[in-house]
Design a protein around this motif. Structure first.
Motif, short mmCIF file in Angstrom:
data_model
loop_
_atom_site.label_atom_id
_atom_site.label_comp_id
_atom_site.label_asym_id
_atom_site.label_seq_id
_atom_site.Cartn_x
_atom_site.Cartn_y
_atom_site.Cartn_z
N THR A 1 -9.59 4.84 -2.20
CA THR A 1 -8.89 4.99 -0.92
C THR A 1 -9.51 4.13 0.16
O THR A 1 -10.73 4.05 0.27
CB THR A 1 -8.91 6.47 -0.48
OG1 THR A 1 -8.14 7.24 -1.41
CG2 THR A 1 -8.34 6.64 0.91
N GLY A 2 -8.66 3.48 0.95
CA GLY A 2 -9.14 2.65 2.05
C GLY A 2 -8.06 1.70 2.51
O GLY A 2 -6.96 1.68 1.96
N VAL A 3 -8.41 0.92 3.51
CA VAL A 3 -7.53 -0.16 3.95
C VAL A 3 -7.91 -1.41 3.16
O VAL A 3 -9.09 -1.79 3.13
CB VAL A 3 -7.66 -0.41 5.46
CG1 VAL A 3 -6.77 -1.57 5.87
CG2 VAL A 3 -7.32 0.85 6.24
N TYR A 4 -6.94 -2.00 2.55
CA TYR A 4 -7.16 -3.18 1.72
C TYR A 4 -6.74 -4.43 2.50
O TYR A 4 -5.64 -4.48 3.06
CB TYR A 4 -6.38 -3.06 0.42
CG TYR A 4 -7.05 -2.17 -0.58
CD1 TYR A 4 -7.15 -0.80 -0.36
CD2 TYR A 4 -7.60 -2.69 -1.75
CE1 TYR A 4 -7.80 0.02 -1.28
CE2 TYR A 4 -8.24 -1.87 -2.68
CZ TYR A 4 -8.34 -0.53 -2.43
OH TYR A 4 -8.97 0.29 -3.34
N THR B 1 -3.61 -3.19 4.49
CA THR B 1 -2.59 -2.22 4.06
C THR B 1 -3.31 -0.99 3.52
O THR B 1 -4.30 -1.11 2.79
CB THR B 1 -1.64 -2.85 3.02
OG1 THR B 1 -0.61 -1.92 2.68
CG2 THR B 1 -2.37 -3.29 1.75
N GLN B 2 -2.83 0.19 3.89
CA GLN B 2 -3.51 1.43 3.54
C GLN B 2 -3.19 1.85 2.12
O GLN B 2 -2.01 1.90 1.71
CB GLN B 2 -3.09 2.55 4.51
CG GLN B 2 -3.67 3.91 4.18
CD GLN B 2 -5.15 4.00 4.45
OE1 GLN B 2 -5.63 3.52 5.48
NE2 GLN B 2 -5.91 4.60 3.53
N ARG C 1 -11.87 -4.02 0.79
CA ARG C 1 -11.37 -2.72 1.23
C ARG C 1 -12.40 -2.08 2.13
O ARG C 1 -13.60 -2.37 2.06
CB ARG C 1 -11.06 -1.83 0.04
CG ARG C 1 -12.27 -1.43 -0.80
CD ARG C 1 -11.82 -0.70 -2.05
NE ARG C 1 -12.96 -0.26 -2.86
CZ ARG C 1 -12.85 0.25 -4.08
NH1 ARG C 1 -11.64 0.37 -4.64
NH2 ARG C 1 -13.92 0.63 -4.74
N GLY D 1 0.81 -1.21 0.00
CA GLY D 1 0.00 0.00 0.00
C GLY D 1 0.85 1.26 0.00
O GLY D 1 2.07 1.21 0.12
N THR E 1 -4.00 5.16 -0.28
CA THR E 1 -4.53 6.51 -0.33
C THR E 1 -4.31 7.08 -1.71
O THR E 1 -3.18 7.14 -2.20
CB THR E 1 -3.86 7.42 0.71
OG1 THR E 1 -4.02 6.84 2.01
CG2 THR E 1 -4.49 8.80 0.71
#
Length: 125
Positions: free
Chosen positions: A90-93, A119-120, A37, A8, A122
């Motif tokens: 965008t987000g945490v995957y 994993t982030q 995500r 990420g 952005t």
């Protein structure tokens, strides 16, 4: 199954990122590997999945044509290649593993028994 996601980061809109999910602990022949995500304040949503044995893939409509999931069986790794990224990506995957999932079950987070740490990603607009 232990899952470790990586790759990420911060990228501009229109750019690309490549996420990896390394699996260990058991063979994945009967597993589907999913990517989900979660954006702040929103529920976790399905991104895509691959069936480890046959390699068939399924994608959410929002990412179809932009994201590609593949496997590296030598490294026991699932890869999420993300192109033409948008701010709404965008987000945490998270990567996840689910045993013996049929295609209609791939989109539901609760059907996956194992999850990586996330994993982030952005995407700046």
């Amino acid at each position: 199954v232990q899952l470790q996601a990586s790759g990420g980061g911060l990228v501009q809109a229109g750019g690309s990122l490549r996420l990896s999910c390394a699996a260990s602990g058991r063979t994945l022949n009967n597993y589907a590997m999913g990517w989900f995500r979660q954006a702040p304040g929103k529920e976790r949503e399905f991104v895509g999945a691959v069936k480890w044995s046959g390699g068939s893939t399924t994608y959410a409509d929002a990412v179809k044509g932009r994201f590609t999931i593949s496997t590296d069986k030598a490294k026991n790794t699932v890869i999420l290649q993300m192109n033409s990224l948008k701010a709404e990506d965008t987000g945490v995957y998270y990567c996840a593993a689910g045993a013996r999932l049929i295609t209609s079950s791939l989109r539901t987070p609760g059907n996956y028994g194992y999850w990586g740490q996330g994993t982030q990603v952005t995407v700046s607009s």
